[in-house]
Structure formats: C-alpha cells, structure tokens
Design an enzyme around this catalytic site. Structure first.
Site, PDB file in Angstrom:
ATOM      1  N   ASP A   1       1.064   7.205 -20.082  1.00  0.00           N
ATOM      2  CA  ASP A   1       2.282   6.478 -19.706  1.00  0.00           C
ATOM      3  C   ASP A   1       2.557   5.273 -20.605  1.00  0.00           C
ATOM      4  OD1 ASP A   1       2.655   8.112 -17.486  1.00  0.00           O
ATOM      5  OD2 ASP A   1       1.508   6.778 -16.172  1.00  0.00           O
TER       6      ASP A   1
ATOM      7  N   LYS B   1       6.993   1.593 -13.992  1.00  0.00           N
ATOM      8  CA  LYS B   1       7.816   2.817 -14.052  1.00  0.00           C
ATOM      9  C   LYS B   1       7.793   3.509 -12.709  1.00  0.00           C
ATOM     10  CE  LYS B   1       4.432   6.217 -14.083  1.00  0.00           C
ATOM     11  NZ  LYS B   1       4.185   7.045 -12.922  1.00  0.00           N
TER      12      LYS B   1
HETATM   13  O1  C5P Z   1      -3.558   9.275 -19.677  1.00  0.00           O
HETATM   14  P1  C5P Z   1      -4.144   8.464 -18.571  1.00  0.00           P
HETATM   15  O2  C5P Z   1      -5.360   7.691 -19.024  1.00  0.00           O
HETATM   16  O3  C5P Z   1      -3.151   7.610 -17.873  1.00  0.00           O
HETATM   17  O4  C5P Z   1      -4.662   9.506 -17.493  1.00  0.00           O
HETATM   18  C1  C5P Z   1      -5.485   9.140 -16.428  1.00  0.00           C
HETATM   19  C2  C5P Z   1      -6.031  10.410 -15.777  1.00  0.00           C
HETATM   20  O5  C5P Z   1      -4.965  11.113 -15.128  1.00  0.00           O
HETATM   21  C3  C5P Z   1      -6.628  11.415 -16.733  1.00  0.00           C
HETATM   22  O6  C5P Z   1      -7.982  11.158 -16.970  1.00  0.00           O
HETATM   23  C4  C5P Z   1      -6.417  12.728 -15.995  1.00  0.00           C
HETATM   24  O7  C5P Z   1      -7.387  12.890 -14.975  1.00  0.00           O
HETATM   25  C5  C5P Z   1      -5.098  12.511 -15.293  1.00  0.00           C
HETATM   26  N1  C5P Z   1      -3.940  13.027 -16.067  1.00  0.00           N
HETATM   27  C6  C5P Z   1      -3.760  14.395 -16.207  1.00  0.00           C
HETATM   28  N2  C5P Z   1      -2.679  14.875 -16.902  1.00  0.00           N
HETATM   29  C7  C5P Z   1      -1.781  14.025 -17.432  1.00  0.00           C
HETATM   30  C8  C5P Z   1      -1.930  12.628 -17.300  1.00  0.00           C
HETATM   31  C9  C5P Z   1      -3.030  12.159 -16.603  1.00  0.00           C
HETATM   32  O8  C5P Z   1      -4.573  15.190 -15.724  1.00  0.00           O
HETATM   33  N3  C5P Z   1      -0.713  14.512 -18.091  1.00  0.00           N
END
Ligand code: C5P
Length: 300
Positions: A140, A10
């Site tokens: 994502d 993406k």
């Molecule tokens: O959801 P995902 O595991 O991809 O997120 C990885 C990291 O990115 C999270 O631990 C956080 O630190 C950050 N994040 C965030 N806010 C979001 C998505 C991700 O702070 N909406």
C-alpha cells in the site's frame, strides 16, 4: 533543516482478491481513496538516527510499534542504501491513522518518510525510484505517495489514478482491537478456495466514481476480505447494520479491517450518522475524500 510531511489514510472502495501467488501475496484489483485523516512526520538534521512517536489523544499508545521495528526505519535504510548515504536524522511521527485498522497507517508513515528524508538528504530521488522503493516497503505504500483515487493491481503496488468527480463524505469507526492483515488473508484463503487468478475490474464502481454518483457508488462498494473479517469479528456486522440504519448510504469493512467506513452524500448526513454511532462507539470520525498523497506541509 526541519520539515513536515503529511500522509493520508486510505480506504478501499473496492478490494478484489485472487488466489495466492507463488510468492504468497494475493493478486488484487483494488480501488483506493485517500481520505482526510493523516499521520504527520517531521524530520530534523542530526548526527545520529532516532524515531519517536506521539499519537492522537483518542488512540492507544500501547498499540503503536516503537522505534526499531517501525516501517520508518526500513524506509530510511532503503533510501540511504539506494543513494549510498548515511542514515541520519531525528524523526517524529504524530499518528492519527488507526494502527492495524486496515487504513494503511504504517504505509502512510513509510511514504512520508521517503518524501521527507529525500528532501532532508537533498537526494533528489526521481518519482519512479520513489515509487519503486515504496513498493519494496509494502503493497500500500506506493498509493500513499500518489493519493487521490486510484486503481491498484499486482499485489496492490501498481497504482494508476482514476477519474473521480465527487466529494465523498465518510464516517470512520476504528476498533479498539486491531486485526492482523496476514491472518485475514489466510482466513480468506480458507473461505474462498475458488478465488480467480486475476480479480475482475470493478467497472460499475469506476463509472460511479467518474460520474460523482453517490447512490451508484454506495451500491458498488465491495470488499472480498469482508466475509473473513466478519467471521473473525461478528461485532463488525452489527456495526455496519447500525450505521446503515442511522442513515449511511452503505457501510463496509475497509482493507483487512477492522475499521468500518460509511458513505454519505453530504457532511451533514455524515455528522448525523456519527452522532448516532457515537452513543455506542468511543471513536467515530467524519472525513472526506479524495485528498492528496504524501506532501510537505512545513519547511524551515
Ligand atoms: O505488503 P504488505 O507488507 O502490506 O503486506 C502485509 C501482509 O499482508 C503480507 O505479508 C501478506 O500476508 C498480506 N498480503 C497479501 N497479499 C497482498 C498484500 C498483502 O497476502 N496483495
């Protein structure tokens, strides 16, 4: 049974980021587009569980997490627990989405694993349940299932398709050194103490997409995480300048970076920019969007 599911990378056409929520995640208003750069995940029947990974020849094998800490293991465990079934299968991942590049490569693998294992185990998971499991795996991951062009809200996991009348040509320049997503979000917090609780809707960008207007889309591309990424990696600002000087309508950092993406209104224009950037950068890719989310490409 052997089947292969393909899941796309993406890019973010828009990434609006708000002040962190109580759970630490940031509220997002994101416009995602799935582009034609894919990880392929093949699953086979087995009496045990294994995951192995090969990478495109231009990628560095050392940067890919090995089986055990792979998001694919978590996806399989979650799906197996959801159905109360055993976690069985041999999984092979062929990666072409840059790792730690801001292009949701791990999320693509997780989405592909959900679709492939659901089929291998004949589990018949509903679309709603697949999306809910995907959201537990990462912000994502639901988008990697849905694909196309879509609006992401919540922490990015609430996905709603948007109208897209264009074929958009992109030059992608991954970086040999990745950026840590949590670190970029922490740096965003330092740089943006006044961030809103709900980032606003990118109305102009959504109109440009719906109208298939490349110049308007170029003007509207926006990423709230870009200042944080450029602060930690000043070389990216020079790359964006070079891409725009070479003919791109616009260049931006995608997601939490460091991959930079450059919009063009034709394949020829994208190839011309790629040719110029290729003189200084080892890996320069030309692709287009929007493309489908995770889908089965072979089944025997
Ligand atoms: O959801 P995902 O595991 O991809 O997120 C990885 C990291 O990115 C999270 O631990 C956080 O630190 C950050 N994040 C965030 N806010 C979001 C998505 C991700 O702070 N909406």
């Amino acid at each position: 049974m052997t089947l292969t599911v393909r899941a796309p990378a993406k890019i973010n056409l828009h990434l609006g980021v708000g002040a962190p929520r109580e759970d630490g995640f940031h509220p997002l208003t994101s416009v995602y587009q799935a582009v034609g750069l894919y990880d392929d995940l093949t699953v086979r029947d087995s009496d045990g569980w294994s995951v192995d990974v090969t990478v495109a020849d231009w990628m560095d094998r050392d940067h890919v997490p090995l089986a055990g800490d792979n998001i694919v293991d978590r996806a399989a465990a979650l799906l197996a627990a959801h159905h109360g079934t055993a976690m069985l299968g041999d999984v092979h991942i062929e990666k072409a989405i840059p790792v730690a590049g801001g292009m949701a490569g791990g999320s693509a693998d997780a989405a592909a694993a959900l679709v492939a294992l659901d089929r291998l185990w004949e589990a018949g998971t509903s679309d709603d349940d697949l999306l809910a499991l995907a959201a537990q795996l990462g912000s994502d991951v639901p988008f990697a299932l849905v694909g196309g062009s879509a609006l992401g809200t919540g922490r990015g996991e609430i996905v709603q398709p948007v109208e897209d009348a264009g074929t958009w040509w992109w030059v992608l320049v991954p970086s040999p050194i990745g950026l840590s997503t949590p670190e970029i979000y922490r740096h965003f917090d330092r740089l943006s103490p006044e961030a809103p609780s709900t980032p606003p809707m990118p109305e102009e960008l959504l109109a440009a997409l719906a109208n298939g207007d490349a110049d308007a889309l170029a003007a509207a591309l926006h990423n709230d995480l870009q200042p944080a990424a450029l602060d930690l990696r000043p070389d990216l600002a020079r790359l964006i300048e070079a891409g725009e000087a070479a003919g791109a309508l616009r260049g931006v950092v995608t997601g939490s970076g460091p991959t930079c993406v450059f919009l063009h209104d034709s394949a020829d224009a994208a190839r011309a920019t790629a040719g110029e950037l290729g003189a200084k950068h080892d890996v320069v890719l030309v692709t287009n969007g929007a493309v489908a989310g995770a889908h089965t490409v072979s089944y025997v």
